[in-house]
Scaffold this motif. Structure first.
Motif, PDB file in Angstrom:
ATOM      1  N   LEU A  61      46.798  55.831  38.177  1.00 28.40           N
ATOM      2  CA  LEU A  61      45.804  55.144  39.001  1.00 28.40           C
ATOM      3  C   LEU A  61      44.905  56.124  39.744  1.00 28.40           C
ATOM      4  CD1 LEU A  61      47.874  52.182  40.503  1.00 28.40           C
ATOM      5  CD2 LEU A  61      46.599  52.307  38.358  1.00 28.40           C
ATOM      6  N   ALA A  62      45.478  57.245  40.196  1.00 26.73           N
ATOM      7  CA  ALA A  62      44.684  58.237  40.927  1.00 26.73           C
ATOM      8  C   ALA A  62      43.576  58.797  40.046  1.00 26.73           C
ATOM      9  CB  ALA A  62      45.583  59.357  41.443  1.00 26.73           C
ATOM     10  N   ALA A  63      43.881  59.028  38.756  1.00 32.61           N
ATOM     11  CA  ALA A  63      42.864  59.550  37.836  1.00 32.61           C
ATOM     12  C   ALA A  63      41.751  58.529  37.625  1.00 32.61           C
ATOM     13  CB  ALA A  63      43.507  59.919  36.504  1.00 32.61           C
ATOM     14  N   LEU A  64      42.128  57.253  37.516  1.00 32.00           N
ATOM     15  CA  LEU A  64      41.118  56.206  37.362  1.00 32.00           C
ATOM     16  C   LEU A  64      40.252  56.097  38.610  1.00 32.00           C
ATOM     17  CD1 LEU A  64      43.210  53.361  35.681  1.00 32.00           C
ATOM     18  CD2 LEU A  64      41.489  54.810  34.593  1.00 32.00           C
ATOM     19  N   ALA A  65      40.881  56.174  39.771  1.00 34.49           N
ATOM     20  CA  ALA A  65      40.160  56.014  41.037  1.00 34.49           C
ATOM     21  C   ALA A  65      39.286  57.223  41.367  1.00 34.49           C
ATOM     22  CB  ALA A  65      41.138  55.768  42.175  1.00 34.49           C
ATOM     23  N   GLY A  66      39.722  58.399  40.913  1.00 33.17           N
ATOM     24  CA  GLY A  66      38.950  59.604  41.193  1.00 33.17           C
ATOM     25  C   GLY A  66      39.370  60.331  42.448  1.00 33.17           C
TER      26      GLY A  66
ATOM     27  N   ILE B 121      39.795  51.232  39.078  1.00 33.95           N
ATOM     28  CA  ILE B 121      41.123  50.912  38.545  1.00 33.95           C
ATOM     29  C   ILE B 121      41.121  49.558  37.844  1.00 33.95           C
ATOM     30  CG2 ILE B 121      43.487  50.302  39.234  1.00 33.95           C
ATOM     31  CD1 ILE B 121      43.206  52.455  41.454  1.00 33.95           C
ATOM     32  N   LYS B 122      40.408  48.598  38.397  1.00 37.61           N
ATOM     33  CA  LYS B 122      40.384  47.252  37.834  1.00 37.61           C
ATOM     34  C   LYS B 122      39.374  47.107  36.697  1.00 37.61           C
ATOM     35  CE  LYS B 122      42.586  44.394  39.332  1.00 37.61           C
ATOM     36  NZ  LYS B 122      44.008  44.019  39.057  1.00 37.61           N
ATOM     37  N   GLY B 123      38.673  48.181  36.364  1.00 36.07           N
ATOM     38  CA  GLY B 123      37.711  48.127  35.269  1.00 36.07           C
ATOM     39  C   GLY B 123      36.410  47.445  35.628  1.00 36.07           C
ATOM     40  N   LEU B 124      36.112  47.337  36.916  1.00 37.91           N
ATOM     41  CA  LEU B 124      34.882  46.687  37.366  1.00 37.91           C
ATOM     42  C   LEU B 124      33.697  47.639  37.363  1.00 37.91           C
ATOM     43  CD1 LEU B 124      36.415  44.716  40.381  1.00 37.91           C
ATOM     44  CD2 LEU B 124      35.909  43.875  38.076  1.00 37.91           C
ATOM     45  N   ARG B 125      33.983  48.922  37.296  1.00 36.08           N
ATOM     46  CA  ARG B 125      32.922  49.927  37.179  1.00 36.08           C
ATOM     47  C   ARG B 125      33.528  51.210  36.628  1.00 36.08           C
ATOM     48  NH1 ARG B 125      30.529  52.257  42.579  1.00 36.08           N
ATOM     49  NH2 ARG B 125      30.857  50.275  43.611  1.00 36.08           N
ATOM     50  N   GLU B 126      32.688  52.023  35.972  1.00 33.81           N
ATOM     51  CA  GLU B 126      33.109  53.326  35.499  1.00 33.81           C
ATOM     52  C   GLU B 126      32.843  54.365  36.576  1.00 33.81           C
ATOM     53  OE1 GLU B 126      31.158  54.330  31.896  1.00 33.81           O
ATOM     54  OE2 GLU B 126      31.782  52.523  30.837  1.00 33.81           O
ATOM     55  N   ARG B 127      33.347  55.588  36.340  1.00 31.30           N
ATOM     56  CA  ARG B 127      33.012  56.692  37.226  1.00 31.30           C
ATOM     57  C   ARG B 127      31.504  56.887  37.212  1.00 31.30           C
ATOM     58  NH1 ARG B 127      37.185  60.497  38.035  1.00 31.30           N
ATOM     59  NH2 ARG B 127      35.687  61.696  39.253  1.00 31.30           N
ATOM     60  N   GLY B 128      30.906  56.954  38.394  1.00 30.65           N
ATOM     61  CA  GLY B 128      29.462  57.153  38.489  1.00 30.65           C
ATOM     62  C   GLY B 128      28.648  55.891  38.315  1.00 30.65           C
ATOM     63  N   GLN B 129      29.308  54.754  38.108  1.00 30.35           N
ATOM     64  CA  GLN B 129      28.595  53.492  37.905  1.00 30.35           C
ATOM     65  C   GLN B 129      28.750  52.593  39.116  1.00 30.35           C
ATOM     66  OE1 GLN B 129      30.203  50.796  34.953  1.00 30.35           O
ATOM     67  NE2 GLN B 129      28.167  50.174  34.285  1.00 30.35           N
ATOM     68  N   ARG B 130      27.677  51.850  39.419  1.00 32.30           N
ATOM     69  CA  ARG B 130      27.723  50.879  40.492  1.00 32.30           C
ATOM     70  C   ARG B 130      28.029  49.504  39.912  1.00 32.30           C
ATOM     71  NH1 ARG B 130      25.960  52.764  45.249  1.00 32.30           N
ATOM     72  NH2 ARG B 130      25.603  50.678  46.043  1.00 32.30           N
ATOM     73  N   ARG B 131      28.390  48.555  40.773  1.00 29.77           N
ATOM     74  CA  ARG B 131      28.757  47.223  40.305  1.00 29.77           C
ATOM     75  C   ARG B 131      27.582  46.497  39.641  1.00 29.77           C
ATOM     76  NH1 ARG B 131      33.326  44.764  42.619  1.00 29.77           N
ATOM     77  NH2 ARG B 131      32.676  42.893  41.505  1.00 29.77           N
ATOM     78  N   ASN B 132      26.340  46.879  39.956  1.00 29.92           N
ATOM     79  CA  ASN B 132      25.186  46.221  39.339  1.00 29.92           C
ATOM     80  C   ASN B 132      24.875  46.780  37.952  1.00 29.92           C
ATOM     81  OD1 ASN B 132      24.004  48.690  39.856  1.00 29.92           O
ATOM     82  ND2 ASN B 132      22.560  47.926  41.391  1.00 29.92           N
ATOM     83  N   GLY B 133      25.695  47.733  37.476  1.00 27.58           N
ATOM     84  CA  GLY B 133      25.506  48.276  36.135  1.00 27.58           C
ATOM     85  C   GLY B 133      24.740  49.578  36.092  1.00 27.58           C
TER      86      GLY B 133
END
Length: 229
Positions: A45-50, A109-121
């Motif tokens: 989870l830590a790796a996913l969260a950054g 972690i929940k897959g709602l955004r990638e690293r460097g990505q915002r929720r608006n895409g």
């Protein structure tokens, strides 16, 4: 089916050896089959969260696994970013900055955004650098148009807002926005941290990161030269 026949044969063999009933033998056989399966690899989870678990726990009182459990119970996975951050801040009593960190980590972690990505895409890219100059000198290198053009090859970039020695927003010609913060680290040392926002995709984010690495190198050379004159 062959697999079912094999299972029944194994159950009957166990019944002969143990004297168990068919039902009891079946429970033991099925239990053994389940236990023989390789365990699923643990999700980092830590790796996913950054951010590492010990760092987030030290500042917020919870590890990432604990935050996921708590926020899942709050129904956060279905909430927009602002509402999650508000719950972390107001309900779970985490300071504003760390509430944002928890929220972004949870969304990753929940897959709602990638690293460097915002929720608006859209995507964003960040860079920071420390320089051996006072914060007013560093700020002026960004705020003064003539000085800025010497190290930043974006003549059409426009300063939208600025707070002396604190922050600045620059509008880029392509419609993206650069948010800049300045921090004094002593009488002759200061740092700048920037986030280039509203980028269209990860490729644009990677390109911007390389660009700002070069521009901050150029700024460092300019400041070093000026300090020796």
């Amino acid at each position: 089916m062959p697999r079912e026949k094999d299972r029944k044969r194994i159950i009957r063999e166990r019944m002969k050896k143990t004297g168990e009933s068919y039902t009891t033998a079946r429970v033991h056989v099925l239990s053994k089959k389940t236990s023989d399966r390789p365990a699923a690899p643990a999700i980092d989870l830590a790796a996913l969260a950054g951010m590492k678990d010990d760092a987030i726990a030290a500042k917020t009182g919870r590890t990432w696994r604990q935050w996921v459990r708590v926020l899942d119970a709050d129904g956060a996975a279905a909430m927009p970013h602002r509402d999650i951050a508000e719950i972390v801040h107001k309900t779970h009593h985490v300071g504003d900055w760390w509430a944002q960190t928890v929220t972004v980590g949870y969304e990753r972690i929940k897959g709602l955004r990638e690293r460097g990505q915002r929720r608006n895409g859209t995507y964003e890219a960040g860079k920071s650098r420390t320089f051996n100059v006072p914060v007013n000198t560093l700020f002026d290198a960004w705020a003064d148009d003539a000085v800025r053009r010497r190290w930043l090859d974006a003549a059409k970039a426009v300063v939208r807002t600025a707070r002396a020695e604190k922050s600045m927003r620059l509008q880029w010609p392509d419609g993206t926005l650069v948010v800049v913060g300045f921090t004094a680290k002593g009488p002759s040392k200061s740092a700048v941290a920037l986030t280039h926002t509203k980028l269209r995709d990860r490729a644009a984010s990677d390109k911007v990161k390389a660009y700002w690495t070069e521009r901050l190198d150029a700024l460092g050379s300019l400041l070093a030269t000026a300090s020796h004159q």
